[in-house]
Design a protein around this motif. Sequence first.
Motif, PDB file in Angstrom:
ATOM      1  N   PRO A 188      -6.411   0.807  -4.377  1.00 36.11           N
ATOM      2  CA  PRO A 188      -7.861   0.898  -3.671  1.00 36.11           C
ATOM      3  C   PRO A 188      -7.593  -0.107  -2.607  1.00 36.11           C
ATOM      4  CG  PRO A 188      -7.862  -0.521  -5.597  1.00 36.11           C
ATOM      5  CD  PRO A 188      -6.419   0.045  -5.535  1.00 36.11           C
ATOM      6  N   GLU A 189      -8.706   0.342  -1.427  1.00 38.10           N
ATOM      7  CA  GLU A 189      -8.801  -0.378  -0.289  1.00 38.10           C
ATOM      8  C   GLU A 189      -9.119  -1.770  -0.279  1.00 38.10           C
ATOM      9  OE1 GLU A 189     -10.587   2.149  -1.132  1.00 38.10           O
ATOM     10  OE2 GLU A 189     -12.655   1.731  -0.702  1.00 38.10           O
ATOM     11  N   ALA A 190     -10.126  -2.185  -1.005  1.00 35.81           N
ATOM     12  CA  ALA A 190     -10.595  -3.818  -1.408  1.00 35.81           C
ATOM     13  C   ALA A 190      -9.670  -4.985  -1.256  1.00 35.81           C
ATOM     14  CB  ALA A 190     -11.473  -3.837  -2.341  1.00 35.81           C
ATOM     15  N   PRO A 191      -8.601  -4.635  -2.158  1.00 38.28           N
ATOM     16  CA  PRO A 191      -7.544  -5.619  -2.069  1.00 38.28           C
ATOM     17  C   PRO A 191      -6.929  -5.669  -0.861  1.00 38.28           C
ATOM     18  CG  PRO A 191      -7.350  -4.220  -3.896  1.00 38.28           C
ATOM     19  CD  PRO A 191      -8.479  -3.773  -3.349  1.00 38.28           C
ATOM     20  N   LEU A 192      -6.540  -4.631  -0.202  1.00 41.15           N
ATOM     21  CA  LEU A 192      -5.669  -4.533   0.816  1.00 41.15           C
ATOM     22  C   LEU A 192      -6.403  -5.156   2.257  1.00 41.15           C
ATOM     23  CD1 LEU A 192      -4.611  -0.736   0.816  1.00 41.15           C
ATOM     24  CD2 LEU A 192      -3.097  -2.997   0.715  1.00 41.15           C
ATOM     25  N   VAL A 193      -7.766  -4.893   2.238  1.00 48.57           N
ATOM     26  CA  VAL A 193      -8.531  -5.565   3.273  1.00 48.57           C
ATOM     27  C   VAL A 193      -8.751  -6.898   3.014  1.00 48.57           C
ATOM     28  CG1 VAL A 193     -11.076  -5.466   4.569  1.00 48.57           C
ATOM     29  CG2 VAL A 193     -10.002  -3.238   3.739  1.00 48.57           C
ATOM     30  N   ALA A 194      -8.956  -7.385   1.866  1.00 45.66           N
ATOM     31  CA  ALA A 194      -8.920  -8.904   1.423  1.00 45.66           C
ATOM     32  C   ALA A 194      -7.509  -9.506   1.720  1.00 45.66           C
ATOM     33  CB  ALA A 194      -9.301  -9.023   0.094  1.00 45.66           C
ATOM     34  N   GLY A 195      -6.398  -8.814   2.000  1.00 42.20           N
ATOM     35  CA  GLY A 195      -5.137  -9.495   2.390  1.00 42.20           C
ATOM     36  C   GLY A 195      -4.040  -9.812   1.027  1.00 42.20           C
ATOM     37  N   LEU A 196      -4.327  -8.984   0.116  1.00 46.40           N
ATOM     38  CA  LEU A 196      -3.388  -8.937  -0.946  1.00 46.40           C
ATOM     39  C   LEU A 196      -1.927  -8.707  -0.428  1.00 46.40           C
ATOM     40  CD1 LEU A 196      -2.649  -9.295  -4.074  1.00 46.40           C
ATOM     41  CD2 LEU A 196      -3.279  -6.773  -4.250  1.00 46.40           C
ATOM     42  N   GLY A 197      -1.623  -7.913   0.479  1.00 51.88           N
ATOM     43  CA  GLY A 197      -0.438  -7.540   0.829  1.00 51.88           C
ATOM     44  C   GLY A 197       0.270  -8.950   1.456  1.00 51.88           C
ATOM     45  N   ASP A 198      -0.701  -9.380   2.439  1.00 49.74           N
ATOM     46  CA  ASP A 198       0.028 -10.720   2.828  1.00 49.74           C
ATOM     47  C   ASP A 198       0.432 -11.787   1.799  1.00 49.74           C
ATOM     48  OD1 ASP A 198      -1.415 -10.621   5.984  1.00 49.74           O
ATOM     49  OD2 ASP A 198      -2.080  -9.274   4.347  1.00 49.74           O
ATOM     50  N   ALA A 199      -0.596 -11.874   1.081  1.00 48.78           N
ATOM     51  CA  ALA A 199      -0.243 -12.875  -0.133  1.00 48.78           C
ATOM     52  C   ALA A 199       0.880 -12.643  -0.930  1.00 48.78           C
ATOM     53  CB  ALA A 199      -1.420 -13.079  -0.835  1.00 48.78           C
ATOM     54  N   LEU A 200       0.956 -11.289  -1.292  1.00 51.49           N
ATOM     55  CA  LEU A 200       2.323 -10.787  -1.992  1.00 51.49           C
ATOM     56  C   LEU A 200       3.677 -11.167  -1.173  1.00 51.49           C
ATOM     57  CD1 LEU A 200       1.012  -7.500  -3.407  1.00 51.49           C
ATOM     58  CD2 LEU A 200       1.773  -9.564  -4.715  1.00 51.49           C
ATOM     59  N   GLY A 201       3.481 -10.671   0.074  1.00 54.74           N
ATOM     60  CA  GLY A 201       4.695 -10.932   1.142  1.00 54.74           C
ATOM     61  C   GLY A 201       4.903 -12.312   0.945  1.00 54.74           C
ATOM     62  N   ALA A 202       4.079 -13.219   1.212  1.00 52.41           N
ATOM     63  CA  ALA A 202       4.290 -14.620   1.295  1.00 52.41           C
ATOM     64  C   ALA A 202       5.051 -15.398   0.160  1.00 52.41           C
ATOM     65  CB  ALA A 202       2.931 -15.474   1.547  1.00 52.41           C
ATOM     66  N   ALA A 203       4.645 -14.475  -1.128  1.00 54.55           N
ATOM     67  CA  ALA A 203       5.237 -14.783  -2.227  1.00 54.55           C
ATOM     68  C   ALA A 203       6.831 -14.122  -2.580  1.00 54.55           C
ATOM     69  CB  ALA A 203       4.336 -14.714  -3.704  1.00 54.55           C
ATOM     70  N   GLY A 204       7.153 -13.587  -1.584  1.00 59.93           N
ATOM     71  CA  GLY A 204       8.227 -12.802  -1.956  1.00 59.93           C
ATOM     72  C   GLY A 204       8.532 -11.799  -2.538  1.00 59.93           C
ATOM     73  N   ILE A 205       7.095 -10.793  -2.702  1.00 58.07           N
ATOM     74  CA  ILE A 205       7.145  -9.764  -3.592  1.00 58.07           C
ATOM     75  C   ILE A 205       6.993  -8.336  -2.705  1.00 58.07           C
ATOM     76  CG2 ILE A 205       5.787  -8.594  -5.618  1.00 58.07           C
ATOM     77  CD1 ILE A 205       4.888 -11.568  -6.213  1.00 58.07           C
ATOM     78  N   ARG A 206       7.837  -7.613  -3.087  1.00 57.30           N
ATOM     79  CA  ARG A 206       7.579  -6.285  -2.222  1.00 57.30           C
ATOM     80  C   ARG A 206       6.473  -5.168  -2.621  1.00 57.30           C
ATOM     81  NH1 ARG A 206      12.897  -2.307  -1.796  1.00 57.30           N
ATOM     82  NH2 ARG A 206      12.764  -2.614  -4.082  1.00 57.30           N
ATOM     83  N   TYR A 207       5.493  -4.771  -1.516  1.00 62.08           N
ATOM     84  CA  TYR A 207       4.453  -4.253  -2.117  1.00 62.08           C
ATOM     85  C   TYR A 207       4.328  -3.043  -0.830  1.00 62.08           C
ATOM     86  CZ  TYR A 207       2.593  -6.347   2.208  1.00 62.08           C
ATOM     87  OH  TYR A 207       2.410  -7.011   3.612  1.00 62.08           O
ATOM     88  N   PHE A 208       3.660  -1.956  -1.372  1.00 59.17           N
ATOM     89  CA  PHE A 208       3.346  -0.745  -0.720  1.00 59.17           C
ATOM     90  C   PHE A 208       1.885  -0.715  -0.236  1.00 59.17           C
ATOM     91  CE2 PHE A 208       1.594   3.301  -0.148  1.00 59.17           C
ATOM     92  CZ  PHE A 208       2.512   4.085   0.874  1.00 59.17           C
ATOM     93  N   GLY A 209       1.723  -0.840   1.158  1.00 59.49           N
ATOM     94  CA  GLY A 209       0.317  -0.991   1.668  1.00 59.49           C
ATOM     95  C   GLY A 209       0.546  -1.795   2.774  1.00 59.49           C
ATOM     96  N   PRO A 210      -0.600  -1.799   3.811  1.00 54.39           N
ATOM     97  CA  PRO A 210      -0.591  -2.492   4.998  1.00 54.39           C
ATOM     98  C   PRO A 210      -0.876  -3.955   4.837  1.00 54.39           C
ATOM     99  CG  PRO A 210      -2.610  -1.398   4.717  1.00 54.39           C
ATOM    100  CD  PRO A 210      -1.731  -0.845   3.502  1.00 54.39           C
TER     101      PRO A 210
END
Length: 425
Positions: free
Chosen positions: A70-92
């Motif tokens: 869904p869009e809500a976690p993406l718009v809230a920046g979940l991708g950035d948080a996962l990226g910062a934790a070194g976890i690969r993710y699909f999404g912007p």
Amino acid sequence: MNVLLLGSGGREHALAWALSASPLLTKLFCAPGNAGIADVAQCIPIDPTNQDSIIQFCRDERIQLVVIGPEAPLVAGLGDALGAAGIRYFGPTKSAARLEGSKGFTKDLCRTAGIPTAAYGRFMDPQAAKTYLAAQSLPIVVKADGLAAGKGVIIATTREEAEAAVDACLSGAFGSAGAEVVIEEFLEGEEASFFALCDGVHALPLVSAQDHKRVGDGDTGPNTGGMGAYSPAPIITPEMSDRVMREIIEPTIKEMAARGTPFKGVLFAGLMITSSGPKLIEYNVRFGDPETQVLMMRLKSDLLAALIATTDGVLSNFDLRWSDDAALTVVMAANGYPGTPQKGTEIKGLELAQATPNVEIFHAGTRRDGARLIADGGRVLNVTGRGKTIAEARDAAYAAIAKIDWPGGFYRKDIGWRALQRNET
Ligand code: AMP
């Protein structure tokens, strides 16, 4: 590979179904999932917006890819948080998810990059908005700038209605999503959904789809999240697809990269095919629901490999194979949807329906109560058929629906009518 999928709708069930067929998969988890997803993944009770819990879970279970539905976690920046934790993710990232999170952002980007879209103005002041409105022709479209769960769009046929929409929006009817309003020219034409995987630099189009947004037969009544969809969309010919890529998707990817906010993930363009060509209505930064259900029915390639290629930035070496078959999905919704859906009613006959040839039933809002299957949302089931033509796919879907015993729900009887009418003429 251990994969965590986030979400709980029919879109996520279709994605889980496709991911579970991947030879690359070791174990699939879904948070929070639903009763249907539980057949193909281990469901875990974590809220997709709870970033800390998701990161902790990924560490505990050695998750190698997080797929954000869904869009809500993406718009809230979940991708950035996962990226910062070194976890690969699909999404912007959060910056790239503004393509969905702010309509004004996307309109300005279209202007800069010369992407065809409706003429518009952006306003935070009601008086300025009304002055602009006075100079526009009717009908006119008034939109809340931010995420409003599909509710922030008003197509006004009178000036009074348009002014009331501006006032409602700017006085908080859609919460913070409506702090700014976008006023748009009304576009005439046929709508279509266009999807492309994007790795920040390259974009790979998926097959086309069309959905039915209105709740009632004949495309009448209030807007919903979508009451059905089919693929392919006859209006998206190969020439039209090339044009959409050249005029809309590729300039967007280029502009986002040039700004230092490359877009990775799936870009979902809502298009109006007008007499002068395709125009962008809006972007979403995730898979469509219910379009994904029909896309996954037609996808022959390994979805997990495609998502990894997107995430790793190697899409230019990648290709997708699709079945020539058509697919069509009918949404079964709980009585009361899209207002206040009645939850808790029992659904029977699903096993029998699922045994219908060429049918997959994706769950959108269900839970188990012992052996009983219970409706637990607005959109509840997506009964999806496959066939050589859209008519065959439709017949398969409705044959399965006829076996479902659920007085607590309803569905549209005419999904696919536009494509079928076109094929008959
Ligand atoms: P959106 O949430 O922006 O996709 O808008 C929801 C629906 O409103 C779209 O699917 C269209 O049917 C309609 N819509 C939005 N913008 C326009 C427009 N500029 N012209 C005509 N219809 C529109």
